[in-house]
Write an enzyme that holds these catalytic residues in place. Structure first.
Site, PDB file in Angstrom:
ATOM      1  N   GLU A 194     -30.268  -3.271  29.906  1.00 38.30           N
ATOM      2  CA  GLU A 194     -30.467  -4.700  29.492  1.00 38.30           C
ATOM      3  C   GLU A 194     -30.060  -4.672  27.990  1.00 38.30           C
ATOM      4  O   GLU A 194     -30.996  -4.009  27.040  1.00 38.30           O
ATOM      5  CB  GLU A 194     -31.809  -5.176  29.772  1.00 38.30           C
ATOM      6  N   ARG A 222     -30.102  -8.754  20.016  1.00 36.86           N
ATOM      7  CA  ARG A 222     -30.924  -8.855  18.700  1.00 36.86           C
ATOM      8  C   ARG A 222     -29.948  -8.096  17.382  1.00 36.86           C
ATOM      9  O   ARG A 222     -30.361  -8.071  16.518  1.00 36.86           O
ATOM     10  CB  ARG A 222     -32.057  -7.913  18.993  1.00 36.86           C
ATOM     11  N   THR A 253     -32.714 -11.027  25.623  1.00 35.77           N
ATOM     12  CA  THR A 253     -33.115 -11.756  24.408  1.00 35.77           C
ATOM     13  C   THR A 253     -32.151 -12.835  24.015  1.00 35.77           C
ATOM     14  O   THR A 253     -31.699 -13.020  23.098  1.00 35.77           O
ATOM     15  CB  THR A 253     -33.124 -10.824  23.140  1.00 35.77           C
ATOM     16  N   LYS A 297     -39.200 -12.935  34.416  1.00 34.96           N
ATOM     17  CA  LYS A 297     -39.867 -11.780  33.376  1.00 34.96           C
ATOM     18  C   LYS A 297     -41.088 -12.257  32.872  1.00 34.96           C
ATOM     19  O   LYS A 297     -41.552 -13.203  32.379  1.00 34.96           O
ATOM     20  CB  LYS A 297     -38.792 -11.759  32.062  1.00 34.96           C
TER      21      LYS A 297
END
Length: 320
Positions: free
Chosen positions: A41, A45, A69, A129
């Site tokens: 994953e 960022r 993210t 999640k």
């Protein structure tokens, strides 16, 4: 269920990766695969995320590759175009979830409350999640969610999880997989120490399976009184004898069969956190379950024999 999400569930462990340079992507991806953990994953960022995903998608198609993210639909679109097979958001963003659903992209949005969980269920999601896992109540909170939501939705807890509490999370029936970054430490990535990452990935994968010896079953030989042998071993070892209709147990470690069962010599019972995940791991060794031996408890396999004997002993898996 979507094929990509199903694969994530079978592996059960998701390395969450932050890359500062696309040059780090391929050697890191190869370390994941070599370490028996072909999942990544890649978080959005850093500016390197999109190109890193593109490199991994092109060079390592066996990698179950996702983008994490993700904060905007623009990022979701870019990630999917680069080759990400699923999208992860830190919170529940209905706009991103809707975009992914409309475009056929698997998405696991972040949730941490009943209201967000019900939004996810309402939008047709079966996996979300749970983030940040530890600050949001951890295992106790997941157990609380199991009551009202049952098998309607399962979770990928991420945040504050490592080797010390991994088994606690994976033991929860409503945990689909676990996300973490301890097996891909940033200092190792920056130093180019991908051998260390490979080792950490293999250790994490084995820890997530939680294998332990449950008992050894012994088939009687011709002319052998298995009941008498069980009594003798019980006396010799000072272990309690528990007599049954089909077998006698000495303590919890030895099972004496009264008639020959599976295996030329007997069987070895292995306990695991998840039979499904164990079978996914064994598939890499060419070992499969014997279909007629599979037993279910709820939505999970509780028992399954393997189609390979070890030195004349059949092997069966039991869910812990």
């Amino acid at each position: 269920m979507n094929e990509t999400l199903a694969k994530l569930g079978k592996i059960g462990l998701i390395p969450v990766i932050k890359l500062d340079s696309p040059a780090e992507a391929l050697p890191l991806g190869k370390a994941l695969v070599a370490g028996g953990l072909p999942v990544a994953e890649v978080t959005f960022r850093t500016e390197a995320a999109e190109e890193s995903i593109r490199i991994l998608a092109n060079e390592l198609p066996e990698l179950v590759l996702g983008a994490g993210t993700v904060l905007t639909t623009t990022q979701a679109e870019a990630a999917a175009a680069a080759g990400a097979r699923y999208i992860v958001t830190p919170g529940f963003n209905p706009k991103i979830v809707s975009y992914c659903i409309e475009n056929g992209i698997p998405v696991t949005p972040g949730v941490s409350s009943p209201s967000q969980i019900e939004q996810a269920i309402e939008m047709g999601l079966h996996v979300a999640k749970f983030f940040p896992a530890e600050p949001s109540g951890g295992v106790d909170m997941l157990k609380s969610f199991a009551g009202p939501y049952g098998d309607k939705i399962s979770f990928i807890p991420t945040g504050g999880i490592g080797p010390k509490n991994l088994a606690d999370y994976l033991s929860c029936p409503n945990v689909f997989a676990v996300g973490g970054s301890w097996m891909v430490p940033s200092d190792a990535v920056k130093a180019g120490d991908f051998a260390r990452i490979e080792k950490l990935c293999r250790e994490a994968r084995m820890l997530s399976l939680g294998f332990s010896l449950l008992h050894i079953g012994v088939n009687p030989e011709a002319g052998c009184d298995s009941a008498a042998e069980a009594k003798l071993l019980s006396s010799m070892l000072g272990m309690q004898l528990k007599e049954g209709a089909n077998s006698d147990f000495v303590g919890i470690s030895f099972e004496f069969m009264k008639s020959a069962g599976r295996g030329a010599k007997g069987h070895i019972a292995i306990e695991t956190l998840s039979v499904e995940r164990a079978l996914e791991w064994f598939a890499g060794f060419g070992v499969k379950p014997v279909a007629e031996t599979i037993k279910m408890k709820g939505n999970h396999i509780s028992v399954a024999y393997l189609d390979k004997e070890i030195c004349g002993f059949a092997v069966h898996l039991n869910r812990r």
